[in-house]
Design a protein around this motif. Structure first.
Motif, PDB file in Angstrom:
ATOM      1  N   GLN A 123       0.826  -1.207   0.000  1.00 37.78           N
ATOM      2  CA  GLN A 123       0.000   0.000   0.000  1.00 37.78           C
ATOM      3  C   GLN A 123       0.861   1.259   0.000  1.00 37.78           C
ATOM      4  O   GLN A 123       0.375   2.349  -0.292  1.00 37.78           O
ATOM      5  CB  GLN A 123      -0.925   0.015   1.228  1.00 37.78           C
ATOM      6  N   MET A 124       2.140   1.106   0.335  1.00 37.28           N
ATOM      7  CA  MET A 124       3.053   2.243   0.341  1.00 37.28           C
ATOM      8  C   MET A 124       3.544   2.500  -1.080  1.00 37.28           C
ATOM      9  O   MET A 124       3.868   1.560  -1.804  1.00 37.28           O
ATOM     10  CB  MET A 124       4.254   1.961   1.250  1.00 37.28           C
ATOM     11  N   ASP A 125       3.588   3.771  -1.477  1.00 37.28           N
ATOM     12  CA  ASP A 125       4.120   4.114  -2.796  1.00 37.28           C
ATOM     13  C   ASP A 125       5.594   3.769  -2.826  1.00 37.28           C
ATOM     14  O   ASP A 125       6.352   4.142  -1.933  1.00 37.28           O
ATOM     15  CB  ASP A 125       3.945   5.601  -3.081  1.00 37.28           C
ATOM     16  N   GLY A 126       6.022   3.046  -3.851  1.00 39.00           N
ATOM     17  CA  GLY A 126       7.428   2.695  -3.994  1.00 39.00           C
ATOM     18  C   GLY A 126       7.758   1.285  -3.551  1.00 39.00           C
ATOM     19  O   GLY A 126       8.879   0.830  -3.736  1.00 39.00           O
ATOM     20  N   ILE A 139       7.869  -3.772  13.999  1.00 37.36           N
ATOM     21  CA  ILE A 139       7.416  -2.599  13.263  1.00 37.36           C
ATOM     22  C   ILE A 139       8.551  -1.587  13.134  1.00 37.36           C
ATOM     23  O   ILE A 139       8.769  -1.007  12.069  1.00 37.36           O
ATOM     24  CB  ILE A 139       6.177  -1.974  13.942  1.00 37.36           C
ATOM     25  N   ASP A 140       9.304  -1.395  14.213  1.00 40.64           N
ATOM     26  CA  ASP A 140      10.455  -0.484  14.177  1.00 40.64           C
ATOM     27  C   ASP A 140      11.505  -0.982  13.192  1.00 40.64           C
ATOM     28  O   ASP A 140      12.119  -0.184  12.468  1.00 40.64           O
ATOM     29  CB  ASP A 140      11.077  -0.334  15.561  1.00 40.64           C
ATOM     30  N   GLN A 141      11.725  -2.304  13.147  1.00 40.99           N
ATOM     31  CA  GLN A 141      12.676  -2.878  12.189  1.00 40.99           C
ATOM     32  C   GLN A 141      12.237  -2.598  10.753  1.00 40.99           C
ATOM     33  O   GLN A 141      13.055  -2.228   9.914  1.00 40.99           O
ATOM     34  CB  GLN A 141      12.774  -4.393  12.382  1.00 40.99           C
ATOM     35  N   ILE A 142      10.943  -2.786  10.489  1.00 39.55           N
ATOM     36  CA  ILE A 142      10.416  -2.529   9.152  1.00 39.55           C
ATOM     37  C   ILE A 142      10.626  -1.069   8.785  1.00 39.55           C
ATOM     38  O   ILE A 142      11.085  -0.749   7.691  1.00 39.55           O
ATOM     39  CB  ILE A 142       8.915  -2.911   9.067  1.00 39.55           C
ATOM     40  N   GLU A 143      10.325  -0.168   9.725  1.00 40.14           N
ATOM     41  CA  GLU A 143      10.495   1.267   9.467  1.00 40.14           C
ATOM     42  C   GLU A 143      11.948   1.614   9.173  1.00 40.14           C
ATOM     43  O   GLU A 143      12.245   2.367   8.242  1.00 40.14           O
ATOM     44  CB  GLU A 143      10.012   2.077  10.671  1.00 40.14           C
ATOM     45  N   GLN A 144      12.861   1.054   9.955  1.00 43.19           N
ATOM     46  CA  GLN A 144      14.286   1.321   9.750  1.00 43.19           C
ATOM     47  C   GLN A 144      14.742   0.814   8.392  1.00 43.19           C
ATOM     48  O   GLN A 144      15.453   1.509   7.659  1.00 43.19           O
ATOM     49  CB  GLN A 144      15.123   0.662  10.841  1.00 43.19           C
ATOM     50  N   MET A 145      14.362  -0.392   8.031  1.00 45.13           N
ATOM     51  CA  MET A 145      14.781  -0.991   6.773  1.00 45.13           C
ATOM     52  C   MET A 145      14.251  -0.175   5.588  1.00 45.13           C
ATOM     53  O   MET A 145      14.970   0.077   4.620  1.00 45.13           O
ATOM     54  CB  MET A 145      14.281  -2.431   6.685  1.00 45.13           C
ATOM     55  N   ILE A 146      13.011   0.257   5.681  1.00 42.70           N
ATOM     56  CA  ILE A 146      12.420   1.046   4.600  1.00 42.70           C
ATOM     57  C   ILE A 146      13.119   2.393   4.478  1.00 42.70           C
ATOM     58  O   ILE A 146      13.449   2.835   3.382  1.00 42.70           O
ATOM     59  CB  ILE A 146      10.903   1.220   4.825  1.00 42.70           C
ATOM     60  N   SER A 147      13.376   3.053   5.599  1.00 43.63           N
ATOM     61  CA  SER A 147      14.007   4.377   5.538  1.00 43.63           C
ATOM     62  C   SER A 147      15.449   4.293   5.043  1.00 43.63           C
ATOM     63  O   SER A 147      15.946   5.224   4.408  1.00 43.63           O
ATOM     64  CB  SER A 147      13.950   5.064   6.897  1.00 43.63           C
ATOM     65  N   GLN A 148      16.143   3.174   5.314  1.00 43.86           N
ATOM     66  CA  GLN A 148      17.531   3.029   4.872  1.00 43.86           C
ATOM     67  C   GLN A 148      17.631   2.699   3.387  1.00 43.86           C
ATOM     68  O   GLN A 148      18.425   3.294   2.665  1.00 43.86           O
ATOM     69  CB  GLN A 148      18.225   1.904   5.646  1.00 43.86           C
ATOM     70  N   ASP A 149      16.847   1.733   2.929  1.00 43.09           N
ATOM     71  CA  ASP A 149      17.064   1.139   1.614  1.00 43.09           C
ATOM     72  C   ASP A 149      16.118   1.593   0.515  1.00 43.09           C
ATOM     73  O   ASP A 149      16.419   1.420  -0.659  1.00 43.09           O
ATOM     74  CB  ASP A 149      16.966  -0.389   1.714  1.00 43.09           C
ATOM     75  N   HIS A 150      14.966   2.149   0.845  1.00 43.86           N
ATOM     76  CA  HIS A 150      13.952   2.403  -0.167  1.00 43.86           C
ATOM     77  C   HIS A 150      13.532   3.865  -0.188  1.00 43.86           C
ATOM     78  O   HIS A 150      13.472   4.520   0.846  1.00 43.86           O
ATOM     79  CB  HIS A 150      12.708   1.539   0.078  1.00 43.86           C
ATOM     80  N   VAL A 151      13.219   4.352  -1.366  1.00 42.66           N
ATOM     81  CA  VAL A 151      12.645   5.688  -1.521  1.00 42.66           C
ATOM     82  C   VAL A 151      11.139   5.488  -1.609  1.00 42.66           C
ATOM     83  O   VAL A 151      10.635   4.876  -2.548  1.00 42.66           O
ATOM     84  CB  VAL A 151      13.159   6.368  -2.807  1.00 42.66           C
TER      85      VAL A 151
END
Length: 120
Positions: free
Chosen positions: A21-24, A53-65
């Protein structure tokens, strides 16, 4: 409601489906993300722990736009095309199709908007 990187995710969906559901983030990236974190993609979002949930947030912010960053980048690309006055930029500016589609019979909505602007 659960928010990750500004996107609202439904709590009763599977993790791999909710992440799309997240763009990108598409289906493949969602599955890869779950695999790298060691989370099953089939569990529901409301079954995740705060740590996961925090792990998912960290991984997304590090690797994905994603989400706002992605939209900001797209908007900047369009603004650049408009500023250099190339064909695609002019078509964006006029609100017309820019990939060679015909406008004689199709693209009615775009042409209607142009006519309204001309009348005003």
């Amino acid at each position: 409601m659960l928010y990750i990187s500004g996107a609202r995710l439904l709590p009763d969906e599977q993790v791999r489906i909710a992440l799309t559901q997240m763009d990108g983030i598409g289906p493949q990236k969602a599955i890869q993300l779950c695999y790298r974190l060691g989370i099953s993609g089939n569990i529901k979002m409301n079954e995740l722990t705060k740590y996961q949930i925090d792990q998912i947030e960290q991984m997304i912010s590090q690797d994905h736009v994603v989400h706002w960053e992605l939209k900001r980048g797209e908007r900047a690309d369009i603004e650049r095309l408009i500023s250099i006055s190339c064909y695609r930029g002019i078509r964006h500016q006029d609100g017309l199709p820019l990939r060679g589609q015909r406008t004689h019979t199709n693209a009615r909505t775009a042409r209607k908007q142009i006519r309204k602007c001309a009348e005003v």
